[in-house]
Design a protein around this motif. Sequence first.
Motif, PDB file in Angstrom:
ATOM      1  N   ILE A 176       0.816  -1.164  -0.051  1.00 41.02           N
ATOM      2  CA  ILE A 176      -0.092   0.004   0.106  1.00 41.02           C
ATOM      3  C   ILE A 176       0.856   1.098  -0.069  1.00 41.02           C
ATOM      4  O   ILE A 176       2.191   1.217   0.472  1.00 41.02           O
ATOM      5  N   ARG A 177       0.309   2.298  -0.234  1.00 39.76           N
ATOM      6  CA  ARG A 177       0.839   3.755  -0.326  1.00 39.76           C
ATOM      7  C   ARG A 177      -0.029   4.322   0.580  1.00 39.76           C
ATOM      8  O   ARG A 177      -0.915   4.740   0.511  1.00 39.76           O
ATOM      9  N   LEU A 178       0.774   5.151   1.536  1.00 45.58           N
ATOM     10  CA  LEU A 178       0.208   5.930   2.480  1.00 45.58           C
ATOM     11  C   LEU A 178       0.698   7.307   2.425  1.00 45.58           C
ATOM     12  O   LEU A 178       2.105   7.483   2.356  1.00 45.58           O
ATOM     13  N   VAL A 180       0.476  11.180   4.094  1.00 46.62           N
ATOM     14  CA  VAL A 180       0.117  11.737   5.225  1.00 46.62           C
ATOM     15  C   VAL A 180       0.585  13.265   5.340  1.00 46.62           C
ATOM     16  O   VAL A 180       1.894  13.464   4.819  1.00 46.62           O
ATOM     17  N   PRO A 181       0.161  14.335   6.141  1.00 47.44           N
ATOM     18  CA  PRO A 181       1.115  15.330   6.419  1.00 47.44           C
ATOM     19  C   PRO A 181       2.281  15.026   7.143  1.00 47.44           C
ATOM     20  O   PRO A 181       2.314  14.144   7.946  1.00 47.44           O
ATOM     21  N   GLU A 182       3.412  16.071   6.654  1.00 44.74           N
ATOM     22  CA  GLU A 182       4.690  15.680   7.317  1.00 44.74           C
ATOM     23  C   GLU A 182       4.961  15.895   8.910  1.00 44.74           C
ATOM     24  O   GLU A 182       5.673  15.071   9.444  1.00 44.74           O
ATOM     25  N   ASN A 183       3.853  16.637   9.408  1.00 41.96           N
ATOM     26  CA  ASN A 183       4.028  16.877  10.728  1.00 41.96           C
ATOM     27  C   ASN A 183       3.503  15.625  11.312  1.00 41.96           C
ATOM     28  O   ASN A 183       3.766  15.473  12.873  1.00 41.96           O
ATOM     29  N   THR A 184       2.638  14.791  11.066  1.00 42.51           N
ATOM     30  CA  THR A 184       2.141  13.636  11.659  1.00 42.51           C
ATOM     31  C   THR A 184       2.626  12.247  11.000  1.00 42.51           C
ATOM     32  O   THR A 184       2.098  10.973  11.417  1.00 42.51           O
ATOM     33  N   SER A 185       3.856  12.337  10.366  1.00 40.10           N
ATOM     34  CA  SER A 185       4.293  11.283   9.727  1.00 40.10           C
ATOM     35  C   SER A 185       5.003  10.324  10.892  1.00 40.10           C
ATOM     36  O   SER A 185       4.983   8.982  10.855  1.00 40.10           O
ATOM     37  N   SER A 186       5.631  10.943  11.829  1.00 42.24           N
ATOM     38  CA  SER A 186       6.103  10.068  13.199  1.00 42.24           C
ATOM     39  C   SER A 186       5.386   9.030  13.721  1.00 42.24           C
ATOM     40  O   SER A 186       5.746   7.945  14.282  1.00 42.24           O
ATOM     41  N   ARG A 221      -7.413  -2.815   8.148  1.00 45.85           N
ATOM     42  CA  ARG A 221      -8.534  -1.821   8.570  1.00 45.85           C
ATOM     43  C   ARG A 221      -7.828  -0.792   9.676  1.00 45.85           C
ATOM     44  O   ARG A 221      -8.255   0.423   9.405  1.00 45.85           O
ATOM     45  N   ASP A 222      -7.135  -1.283  10.620  1.00 44.13           N
ATOM     46  CA  ASP A 222      -6.643  -0.516  11.432  1.00 44.13           C
ATOM     47  C   ASP A 222      -5.962   0.739  10.968  1.00 44.13           C
ATOM     48  O   ASP A 222      -5.853   1.971  11.274  1.00 44.13           O
ATOM     49  N   CYS A 223      -5.034   0.315   9.735  1.00 50.07           N
ATOM     50  CA  CYS A 223      -4.197   1.263   9.004  1.00 50.07           C
ATOM     51  C   CYS A 223      -5.192   2.330   8.432  1.00 50.07           C
ATOM     52  O   CYS A 223      -4.767   3.642   8.382  1.00 50.07           O
ATOM     53  N   ASP A 224      -6.135   1.991   7.713  1.00 50.12           N
ATOM     54  CA  ASP A 224      -7.243   2.746   7.238  1.00 50.12           C
ATOM     55  C   ASP A 224      -7.614   3.810   8.360  1.00 50.12           C
ATOM     56  O   ASP A 224      -7.703   5.072   7.866  1.00 50.12           O
ATOM     57  N   ILE A 225      -8.084   3.384   9.357  1.00 50.82           N
ATOM     58  CA  ILE A 225      -8.741   4.388  10.203  1.00 50.82           C
ATOM     59  C   ILE A 225      -7.611   5.298  10.677  1.00 50.82           C
ATOM     60  O   ILE A 225      -7.813   6.299  10.963  1.00 50.82           O
ATOM     61  N   LEU A 226      -6.243   4.723  11.031  1.00 48.16           N
ATOM     62  CA  LEU A 226      -5.439   5.649  11.374  1.00 48.16           C
ATOM     63  C   LEU A 226      -5.003   6.698  10.283  1.00 48.16           C
ATOM     64  O   LEU A 226      -4.818   7.820  10.621  1.00 48.16           O
ATOM     65  N   VAL A 227      -4.938   6.428   8.954  1.00 51.56           N
ATOM     66  CA  VAL A 227      -4.550   7.319   8.063  1.00 51.56           C
ATOM     67  C   VAL A 227      -5.701   8.226   8.043  1.00 51.56           C
ATOM     68  O   VAL A 227      -5.540   9.653   7.833  1.00 51.56           O
ATOM     69  N   ARG A 228      -6.975   7.898   7.961  1.00 49.28           N
ATOM     70  CA  ARG A 228      -8.013   9.050   7.913  1.00 49.28           C
ATOM     71  C   ARG A 228      -7.971   9.863   9.130  1.00 49.28           C
ATOM     72  O   ARG A 228      -8.319  11.246   8.885  1.00 49.28           O
ATOM     73  N   ARG A 233      -4.455   9.880   2.865  1.00 50.02           N
ATOM     74  CA  ARG A 233      -4.845   9.030   2.344  1.00 50.02           C
ATOM     75  C   ARG A 233      -4.067   7.610   2.024  1.00 50.02           C
ATOM     76  O   ARG A 233      -2.962   7.645   2.098  1.00 50.02           O
ATOM     77  N   MET A 234      -5.050   6.344   1.637  1.00 46.64           N
ATOM     78  CA  MET A 234      -4.083   5.090   1.461  1.00 46.64           C
ATOM     79  C   MET A 234      -4.722   4.601   0.053  1.00 46.64           C
ATOM     80  O   MET A 234      -5.716   4.886  -0.258  1.00 46.64           O
ATOM     81  N   GLU A 235      -3.614   4.062  -0.650  1.00 45.32           N
ATOM     82  CA  GLU A 235      -3.880   3.468  -1.905  1.00 45.32           C
ATOM     83  C   GLU A 235      -3.247   2.119  -1.966  1.00 45.32           C
ATOM     84  O   GLU A 235      -2.256   1.891  -1.704  1.00 45.32           O
ATOM     85  N   ILE A 236      -4.215   1.145  -2.471  1.00 44.91           N
ATOM     86  CA  ILE A 236      -3.843  -0.181  -2.526  1.00 44.91           C
ATOM     87  C   ILE A 236      -3.022  -0.349  -3.686  1.00 44.91           C
ATOM     88  O   ILE A 236      -3.520  -0.337  -4.882  1.00 44.91           O
ATOM     89  N   LEU A 237      -1.614  -0.892  -3.528  1.00 43.24           N
ATOM     90  CA  LEU A 237      -0.797  -1.138  -4.913  1.00 43.24           C
ATOM     91  C   LEU A 237      -0.952  -2.823  -5.157  1.00 43.24           C
ATOM     92  O   LEU A 237      -0.997  -3.023  -6.501  1.00 43.24           O
ATOM     93  N   ALA A 238      -1.003  -3.475  -4.311  1.00 44.92           N
ATOM     94  CA  ALA A 238      -1.050  -4.867  -4.438  1.00 44.92           C
ATOM     95  C   ALA A 238      -1.781  -5.577  -3.306  1.00 44.92           C
ATOM     96  O   ALA A 238      -1.529  -5.399  -2.131  1.00 44.92           O
ATOM     97  N   VAL A 239      -2.693  -6.556  -3.879  1.00 48.11           N
ATOM     98  CA  VAL A 239      -3.521  -7.290  -2.791  1.00 48.11           C
ATOM     99  C   VAL A 239      -2.561  -8.371  -1.921  1.00 48.11           C
ATOM    100  O   VAL A 239      -2.601  -8.325  -0.846  1.00 48.11           O
ATOM    101  N   SER A 240      -1.994  -9.024  -2.414  1.00 47.46           N
ATOM    102  CA  SER A 240      -0.982  -9.766  -1.898  1.00 47.46           C
ATOM    103  C   SER A 240       0.327 -10.044  -2.807  1.00 47.46           C
ATOM    104  O   SER A 240       0.607  -9.672  -4.109  1.00 47.46           O
TER     105      SER A 240
END
Length: 360
Positions: A176-178, A180-186, A221-228, A233-240
């Motif tokens: 996946i590609r995540l 986020v703003p640079e100030n929240t990347s940590s 799902r946890d990662c999706d909630i965290l990014v929101r 935003r989150m983008e799926i590059l490969a399912v497996s």
Amino acid sequence: MSKKLLQPIGQKRLTNVAVVRLKKHGNRFEIACYPNKVLSWRSGVEKDLDEVLQSQTVYSNVSKGVLAKSKELIAAFGTDDQSKICLEILNKGELQVAGKERESQLSSQFRDIATIVMQKTINPETQRPYTISMIERLMHEIHFAVDPHSSSKKQALEVIRELQKQFPIKRAPMRIRLTVPENTSSSLVEKLNAWEATITARDTSGSQLSFVCEIEPGFFRDCDILVRNLQGRMEILAVSVHFEGDTHVDDIADHVDLQPSLPTKDSTDPIAQLSEKVQKQTISSTAPKKVAVEPKQNQCSTCNAVVGDAKEYREHFKSDWHKHNLKRKTRNLPPLTADECSAADVDLGDSRADLKDYSF
């Protein structure tokens, strides 16, 4: 005198049909349909009712050709209109499947489940997927039974959980590609480390920071909630994600040669054992060549002679010399040499040519 149409006793009519059965008010009602058309009607592929029903008649037993009584139809459906009742039975009834058809459907669904498991799992040691035959064998070992009323994907996830309890297998990670703003990347990086995700690439675009990572599907799902929550935003590059490329012995040998040090002889690592074999083959190939060994000579006991290699040995068995000595061996006579046999054949040919001059 009235004429009667005589029917064979025990005759079963309408046997080459698909039967849809509905039980209502304690009675059984059936309709006769064309094979493989009921599912097409229910999925919306087939729109013409006449292409589905063989006859718009309601039966109490299709195989015996027994029609349903009007009194039972009115009591169960409130009407005796055959078309409306057939439509209700077609939509709500249970499709009767023969034993071989049911076995074929279960076998096909078993294969579909194994294919999904193969696509979603990898071997944790090699990071490569198992073969479809190996997945099927493992499913048989855990005594997995197909549920025809459940989806293949849902059953595949259950199979993966059961296989993880007994065999070295794990879910293939998602890529996946995540962003986020640079100030929240940590906080995002800290969470990814807690999930044991692998960050493969980073990129900065203005005030936005993007990560390309491989994460376990269970944390999606946890990662999706965290990014929101981080307004990203989150983008799926490969399912497996599987290890790219095919496995070859040469590739393993090259991989072993790149390693700085080799394990000890007591190691049971298969790659280490393979590297030792490769080294031995390399040493043997660089060593000075020995004198060529003469090919093995074969001996024919029937002709009492030494023949050449295997090819010449096979040709010898087809020769006239060997066949002639076989006949002499059955008569307890000593074998002849090749020259004696050829001379005997010449004498026999001359005697036969002389006999042609005489007529008896």
